[in-house]
Structure formats: structure tokens, C-alpha cells
Design an enzyme around this catalytic site. Structure first.
Site, PDB file in Angstrom:
ATOM      1  N   THR A  51       0.827  -1.203   0.000  1.00  0.00           N
ATOM      2  CA  THR A  51       0.000   0.000   0.000  1.00  0.00           C
ATOM      3  C   THR A  51       0.862   1.253   0.000  1.00  0.00           C
ATOM      4  O   THR A  51       2.012   1.229   0.462  1.00  0.00           O
ATOM      5  CB  THR A  51      -0.905   0.016   1.249  1.00  0.00           C
ATOM      6  OG1 THR A  51      -1.575   1.279   1.359  1.00  0.00           O
ATOM      7  CG2 THR A  51      -0.091  -0.185   2.519  1.00  0.00           C
ATOM      8  N   ASP A  52       0.292   2.349  -0.486  1.00  0.00           N
ATOM      9  CA  ASP A  52       1.006   3.623  -0.422  1.00  0.00           C
ATOM     10  C   ASP A  52       1.109   4.158   1.001  1.00  0.00           C
ATOM     11  O   ASP A  52       1.919   5.038   1.290  1.00  0.00           O
ATOM     12  CB  ASP A  52       0.341   4.661  -1.328  1.00  0.00           C
ATOM     13  CG  ASP A  52      -1.109   4.951  -0.986  1.00  0.00           C
ATOM     14  OD1 ASP A  52      -1.678   4.278  -0.099  1.00  0.00           O
ATOM     15  OD2 ASP A  52      -1.698   5.849  -1.623  1.00  0.00           O
ATOM     16  N   GLU A  53       0.319   3.608   1.930  1.00  0.00           N
ATOM     17  CA  GLU A  53       0.313   4.130   3.298  1.00  0.00           C
ATOM     18  C   GLU A  53       1.614   3.873   4.037  1.00  0.00           C
ATOM     19  O   GLU A  53       1.882   4.503   5.070  1.00  0.00           O
ATOM     20  CB  GLU A  53      -0.874   3.570   4.075  1.00  0.00           C
ATOM     21  CG  GLU A  53      -2.213   4.005   3.500  1.00  0.00           C
ATOM     22  CD  GLU A  53      -3.392   3.686   4.402  1.00  0.00           C
ATOM     23  OE1 GLU A  53      -3.244   3.830   5.633  1.00  0.00           O
ATOM     24  OE2 GLU A  53      -4.451   3.308   3.881  1.00  0.00           O
ATOM     25  N   TYR A  98      -1.894  -0.316  10.944  1.00  0.00           N
ATOM     26  CA  TYR A  98      -2.047  -0.979   9.649  1.00  0.00           C
ATOM     27  C   TYR A  98      -0.835  -0.745   8.767  1.00  0.00           C
ATOM     28  O   TYR A  98      -0.210  -1.692   8.263  1.00  0.00           O
ATOM     29  CB  TYR A  98      -3.309  -0.491   8.945  1.00  0.00           C
ATOM     30  CG  TYR A  98      -3.311  -0.793   7.457  1.00  0.00           C
ATOM     31  CD1 TYR A  98      -3.236  -2.102   6.999  1.00  0.00           C
ATOM     32  CD2 TYR A  98      -3.368   0.234   6.513  1.00  0.00           C
ATOM     33  CE1 TYR A  98      -3.214  -2.389   5.637  1.00  0.00           C
ATOM     34  CE2 TYR A  98      -3.352  -0.038   5.161  1.00  0.00           C
ATOM     35  CZ  TYR A  98      -3.269  -1.347   4.724  1.00  0.00           C
ATOM     36  OH  TYR A  98      -3.243  -1.624   3.379  1.00  0.00           O
ATOM     37  N   LYS A 154       2.124  -3.354   7.297  1.00  0.00           N
ATOM     38  CA  LYS A 154       2.428  -3.546   5.880  1.00  0.00           C
ATOM     39  C   LYS A 154       3.879  -3.181   5.580  1.00  0.00           C
ATOM     40  O   LYS A 154       4.543  -3.849   4.775  1.00  0.00           O
ATOM     41  CB  LYS A 154       1.475  -2.714   5.018  1.00  0.00           C
ATOM     42  CG  LYS A 154       0.038  -3.210   5.014  1.00  0.00           C
ATOM     43  CD  LYS A 154      -0.097  -4.615   4.441  1.00  0.00           C
ATOM     44  CE  LYS A 154       0.150  -4.659   2.942  1.00  0.00           C
ATOM     45  NZ  LYS A 154      -0.102  -6.020   2.396  1.00  0.00           N
TER      46      LYS A 154
END
Length: 386
Positions: free
Chosen positions: A165-167, A191, A195
């Protein structure tokens, strides 16, 4: 060990044993791909694309079927695609993973299984560490052991593709900047921390053991089959039912949005043409402030429901911002476009119209999802914040 099951095959009993499945005739099978989390939102679109586009592949969909995993998402694939298999199991079960790799001679992994909702990670960070970190480690170890064994045939021609994810990059401070593949990691929520950790393990297995790996980091997805805890399906359902639309803070947070089918196409492209050891960012150059996106969803949903456009804006309810809420994400997919030729196929206006129509035309699917445990979760998350 998890339950092994085939779906949509009339020549087999419903739940054959692992040993029985190992004896399937493989002479015409070109590749054997394990897709984890294939009953979820993004995963179901990836499974559908691979099953239909590659009839000479055997696609194994491994899913634990937690709240966000739904085999209804793949009813058409189960009925129409003889190369599709479903396996009910947990990626954290290392012994099951070892048996799957050896028993099915898996030569490719597309790893999507993950806990993915930020709000849930704030409430239960241990569940996210368990699935996203230890589950990924379990898969990596099983792949390494089998592919480096005599029966596994070595690392050549194998691929472990990890979807991230970009997060993991945190929040952008410069309004003109974008995340690129070399952006430093700065996760802000449990989260994104989980990741980021899984990404590091994937790269470490590539560097330490020579495991052929590739990673992609994608922006926010939207489209059919998304669990309605996420913004767009949540708001479509609430507009349909004249329920409040909970907006965090002032709605100024910015996200880049990509239609889920275009994400599946990007995954296909990277799996087949990406360079081992590389990272590819996937995005649509499609930034929206949350409040502006919400107003588009309101106007479109109202129109499709036969209401005056914007009539449901009165349902907007501002709630206290969530902890660690990143201000802006924006992905630069130039590398993916220039090196592999991928680009989004849909403009946002067309994609959001398709998406809203799908939810309105599939109310039975939505009603199944939004009953029972989900209703209790929704009340806990937003009931006291309106």
C-alpha cells in the site's frame, strides 16, 4: 490444517482431501499460481482476471474467509472457469503453507491476504501484526523451502509478488510532491506499520535467500465487491438508506483513487513483465479531497436513485478525526507506465458511475454483507461519534 475445497467443479466431491487434489492431471497446466486473499475485494478481481485470461494456468485461491472474504464475489468464476480452485486456509498456518507449495507444485505467488482497515488496526493492532507480518513470513518461508528443494526445481521461473500500500510512506507534506518507489517509509498507523514490516521481510528474503520477489504499492482502490466499511461503498449504502454520512475531521484529507479492475491489470502486468527485485507504484494521478469525493458520490447516487442531485448532502455528519490520520497520499506511477506500459483505462467519472450502479443493482449482495456482525461494528465505530 485448513479445509481444502474445490468450487464450481461438478466432477469432484465438494471437499476432496489434499492428497486427492495432488493427483490431478497437470500435463496441460503451464503455471500454478497461489493467490492469497482471493475472496476479498481486490483479490477477487485478480482471481477473475487470471482465471479468464490464462486458461492454461491453474489458479489456487487461498482465503481464510474472515469478515471481508466473501465467496459470492467469485460465484461466476467458480461456475465458469475449470482452472479455478478454492482453498480455505490461514496464511499463518506454516504447515498448511508447506503442504500447499509441495502438494500443488506452486511456482508463483500473488500475495494479497491482509488486514487492511485502518480503524480496525487502531482497535486491534495485534491482529494486523499476526496476519500482515507473521502471515507474510509464513508464506515466504514455505516458498523458500519448496523452491530451493530438489522437488521444487530451484528459483528460476518462480516469483513471489507481494501487494502493498502507499500508506507505508506516511503523509506527504509538500502539496506538489508524490510518492515514488524510493520514498522513505514513515508509517503512521498500526495498519501501515504492519504492511511496512511485511515489505521489509519480502525484500530481506530476496536479499538473504535469493527468493525472486517483486513488490507493488498501490493507492486507494474503489469498485464492485468492496466491503462497506470503506468510504465509497459505506456512503453509497448510507445514502440509499438515508443514514448519516460520517466524515472524519473537516474532510480535507487527500487520497489518490484507482478503479480496482485497473489495479488487477497492473498486477497482471507486473507479475508477467516486472523485474525481479523491483518495486512498482500503482496510482491513477486522481487526487480528491475526501469531502469533494463524497459530494460526487452523493450527487451520482442521488441521480441514480431518482432523487434531486445533492439532496443527500444533509446526511453529511462530521465526526472527530481518527488518530494518526495522514493528510495526503499521492502516488507517482511513472515507472510502471514507462517500463511496463501500464496506464489506467478509466477516467474517474466513468469508474465511479460504474461502481455506484453496481452497488445499487446488487442490493442482495450488500444486504448480506451489512447484517449481523457488521451492523454491530458500525454502531461501535460511529454510533457515539455522530
Amino acid at each position: 490444517m485448513g479445509l481444502i475445497a474445490t468450487v464450481g467443479r461438478k466432477d469432484k466431491k465438494a471437499t476432496p482431501s489434499l492428497f486427492e487434489l495432488m493427483r490431478e492431471d497437470d500435463h496441460a497446466v503451464k503455471r500454478k499460481i497461489l493467490i492469497t486473499g482471493g475472496a476479498g475485494f481486490i483479490g477477487s478481481h485478480v482471481v477473475r482476471l487470471f482465471c479468464r485470461n490464462y486458461p492454461d494456468y491453474r489458479i489456487y485461491n487461498l482465503d481464510k474467509l474472515t469478515y471481508a472474504g466473501n465467496l459470492e464475489n467469485l460465484a461466476d468464476v467458480a461456475a465458469e472457469c475449470p482452472n479455478y480452485r478454492f482453498i480455505h486456509g490461514d496464511i499463518c498456518d506454516i504447515e498448511l503453507m508447506r503442504q500447499l507449495f509441495a502438494g500443488y507444485a506452486i511456482d508463483g505467488v500473488i500475495h494479497l491476504a491482509a488486514e487492511s482497515h485502518v480503524d480496525r488496526s487502531i482497535r486491534d493492532p495485534f491482529a494486523f501484526a499476526q496476519t500482515n507480518v507473521l502471515g507474510t513470513l509464513s508464506l515466504l518461508q514455505a516458498a523458500r523451502e519448496y523452491w530451493s528443494s530438489d522437488t521444487g526445481g530451484g528459483m528460476a521461473g518462480k516469483l513471489f509478488y507481494h501487494i502493498s500500500t502507499d500508506e507505508v510512506y506516511g503523509a506527504l507534506q509538500d502539496p506538489e510532491s508524490f510518492f515514488v518507489e524510493t520514498s522513505p517509509y514513515d508509517p503512521q498507523s498500526p495498519y501501515s506499520a504492519s504492511k511496512a514490516s511485511s515489505d521489509h521481510f519480502v525484500r530481506a528474503f530476496g536479499n538473504t535467500y535469493g527468493l525472486p520477489v517483486v513488490i507493488s504499492n498501490c493507492s486507494n482502490n474503489y469498485g464492485p465487491n468492496q466491503f462497506p466499511e470503506k468510504l465509497i461503498p459505506l456512503f453509497i449504502n448510507n445514502i440509499r438508506n438515508n443514514k448519516p454520512l460520517p466524515v472524519y475531521g473537516t474532510g480535507e484529507n487527500v487520497r489518490d483513487w484507482l478503479y480496482v479492475v485497473d489495479h488487477a491489470r497492473a498486477i497482471d502486468t507486473i507479475f508477467h513483465r516486472g523485474k525481479v527485485g523491483e518495486t512498482y507504484n500503482i496510482g491513477g494521478f486522481n487526487e480528491w479531497r475526501n469531502i469533494d469525493l463524497i459530494r460526487v458520490v452523493i450527487r451520482t447516487t442521488d441521480r441514480l436513485l431518482g432523487r434531486p442531485e445533492g439532496a443527500s448532502e444533509g446526511l453529511i455528519t462530521y465526526v472527530p478525526d481518527r488518530a494518526g490520520h495522514d493528510k495526503r497520499y499521492a502516488i507517482d506511477p511513472t515507472k510502471l507506465h514507462e517500463e511496463l506500459g501500464w496506464s489506467p483505462s478509466l477516467q474517474f467519472e466513468e469508474g465511479i458511475e460504474r461502481t455506484i450502479r453496481w452497488y445499487l443493482e446488487n442490493q442482495a449482495w450488500l444486504d448480506h454483507i451489512t447484517s449481523g456482525a457488521y451492523e454491530r461494528y458500525y454502531a461501535e465505530m460511529y454510533g457515539g461519534r455522530e
